[in-house]
Design a protein around this motif. Sequence first.
Motif, PDB file in Angstrom:
ATOM      1  N   ARG A  63       0.821  -1.210   0.000  1.00 56.38           N
ATOM      2  CA  ARG A  63       0.000   0.000   0.000  1.00 56.38           C
ATOM      3  C   ARG A  63       0.856   1.261   0.000  1.00 56.38           C
ATOM      4  NH1 ARG A  63      -3.369  -3.454   3.240  1.00 56.38           N
ATOM      5  NH2 ARG A  63      -2.274  -2.852   5.149  1.00 56.38           N
ATOM      6  N   VAL A  64       1.982   1.231   0.704  1.00 57.80           N
ATOM      7  CA  VAL A  64       2.885   2.377   0.676  1.00 57.80           C
ATOM      8  C   VAL A  64       3.443   2.577  -0.731  1.00 57.80           C
ATOM      9  CG1 VAL A  64       5.121   3.231   1.489  1.00 57.80           C
ATOM     10  CG2 VAL A  64       3.485   2.284   3.116  1.00 57.80           C
ATOM     11  N   ALA A  65       3.868   1.485  -1.367  1.00 58.71           N
ATOM     12  CA  ALA A  65       4.381   1.587  -2.733  1.00 58.71           C
ATOM     13  C   ALA A  65       3.301   2.065  -3.694  1.00 58.71           C
ATOM     14  CB  ALA A  65       4.930   0.239  -3.185  1.00 58.71           C
ATOM     15  N   ARG A  90       2.976  12.010   0.466  1.00 61.21           N
ATOM     16  CA  ARG A  90       2.046  10.884   0.306  1.00 61.21           C
ATOM     17  C   ARG A  90       2.563   9.627   1.000  1.00 61.21           C
ATOM     18  NH1 ARG A  90      -1.288  11.577  -4.234  1.00 61.21           N
ATOM     19  NH2 ARG A  90      -2.099  13.714  -4.147  1.00 61.21           N
ATOM     20  N   LEU A  91       3.840   9.372   0.880  1.00 63.63           N
ATOM     21  CA  LEU A  91       4.400   8.203   1.554  1.00 63.63           C
ATOM     22  C   LEU A  91       4.270   8.325   3.064  1.00 63.63           C
ATOM     23  CD1 LEU A  91       7.662   7.571  -0.520  1.00 63.63           C
ATOM     24  CD2 LEU A  91       5.525   6.297  -0.618  1.00 63.63           C
ATOM     25  N   LYS A 147      -1.114   5.997   8.247  1.00 62.53           N
ATOM     26  CA  LYS A 147      -2.319   5.171   8.240  1.00 62.53           C
ATOM     27  C   LYS A 147      -1.993   3.731   8.651  1.00 62.53           C
ATOM     28  CE  LYS A 147      -4.707   7.793   4.620  1.00 62.53           C
ATOM     29  NZ  LYS A 147      -5.275   7.747   3.245  1.00 62.53           N
ATOM     30  N   GLU A 148      -0.892   3.212   8.111  1.00 61.24           N
ATOM     31  CA  GLU A 148      -0.495   1.853   8.467  1.00 61.24           C
ATOM     32  C   GLU A 148      -0.121   1.765   9.941  1.00 61.24           C
ATOM     33  OE1 GLU A 148      -0.940  -0.513   6.452  1.00 61.24           O
ATOM     34  OE2 GLU A 148      -1.361   0.722   4.697  1.00 61.24           O
ATOM     35  N   ARG A 149       0.506   2.796  10.448  1.00 58.14           N
ATOM     36  CA  ARG A 149       0.882   2.803  11.862  1.00 58.14           C
ATOM     37  C   ARG A 149      -0.357   2.826  12.748  1.00 58.14           C
ATOM     38  NH1 ARG A 149       5.508   6.758  14.466  1.00 58.14           N
ATOM     39  NH2 ARG A 149       5.642   5.725  16.506  1.00 58.14           N
ATOM     40  N   GLY A 150      -1.348   3.616  12.359  1.00 60.35           N
ATOM     41  CA  GLY A 150      -2.584   3.655  13.134  1.00 60.35           C
ATOM     42  C   GLY A 150      -3.284   2.312  13.158  1.00 60.35           C
ATOM     43  N   LEU A 175       9.112  -0.262   7.037  1.00 55.22           N
ATOM     44  CA  LEU A 175       8.400   0.639   6.137  1.00 55.22           C
ATOM     45  C   LEU A 175       9.173   1.935   5.919  1.00 55.22           C
ATOM     46  CD1 LEU A 175       4.688   0.245   7.327  1.00 55.22           C
ATOM     47  CD2 LEU A 175       5.782  -0.758   5.324  1.00 55.22           C
ATOM     48  N   ASP A 176       9.824   2.423   6.958  1.00 55.87           N
ATOM     49  CA  ASP A 176      10.600   3.647   6.827  1.00 55.87           C
ATOM     50  C   ASP A 176      11.773   3.440   5.864  1.00 55.87           C
ATOM     51  OD1 ASP A 176      11.157   6.427   7.759  1.00 55.87           O
ATOM     52  OD2 ASP A 176      12.971   5.501   8.526  1.00 55.87           O
TER      53      ASP A 176
END
Length: 253
Positions: free
Chosen positions: A70-72, A104-105, A111-114, A199-200
């Motif tokens: 999703r990040v990509a 955006r990233l 969002k993924e962290r939440g 992810l970072d």
Amino acid sequence: MQNFSTAAIVDGTLWTLGAFSVATWGLILVKGIQHLRVSHYDRIYNKAFWRASDLYAASELSGYFGPAARVAQAGFSTLHDADVGTTIHDLEHTGDRQELLDRRLRQQMQKERGSLESGLAVLATIGSTAPFVGLFGTVWGIMHALQDISKSGSASLDVVAGPIGEALIATAIGIAVAVPAVIAYNFFLRRNKVIWAFLDNFATDFVHLALKTSFIIKRPVKRGGDTPEVVVQGKNPVVELHRDSIYAKEAHA
């Protein structure tokens, strides 16, 4: 009436601890499945992403799930919008391509962290309050037991042991509920830090790869037929053969 209220308070305390225990083990099950799925999906997509021949090939990957995918996808969508241009002029779309991509990233990573941190506050609350809830039931039960002992006028061991032993059960249950909650909270918190670091690093690598292509995803032109076109330039006709956006020019004297 006083005995009824005391029994109701102690029973209510035990039922509350029971609800805490059900919530704790339910969250442990849900979060455990979530982390297993996240680890599996990220591992698969990370391999597919780095095996792609170029950034365009990576953008064509489909059927993948998980935070990394999703990040990509958020990054590829941003680069695509920048390529085709946008008529929206607001604060969200201000800045150059790199600023838009970074923004955006970062938004997608938040969002993924939440999503990963959802439910951890409940585990932390249960782990910190369950012993005190059990202690409250114990103190209340001991108060009731001491009142009964004073009324009976006897402080022998057989009179004291029964009521106080029953009251101490609430504290034991409170500790039994708190320990799994604290362990689960610390475990999932550690797992979240590992996923967030992954992810970072993935987002940083994505920006570096995009920088090499000037933040442009090169899309190959669809293959068309060999249609020659004769363009007259001065006295010498030039034949242009269109094939994959490559023009073969031959000048005839």
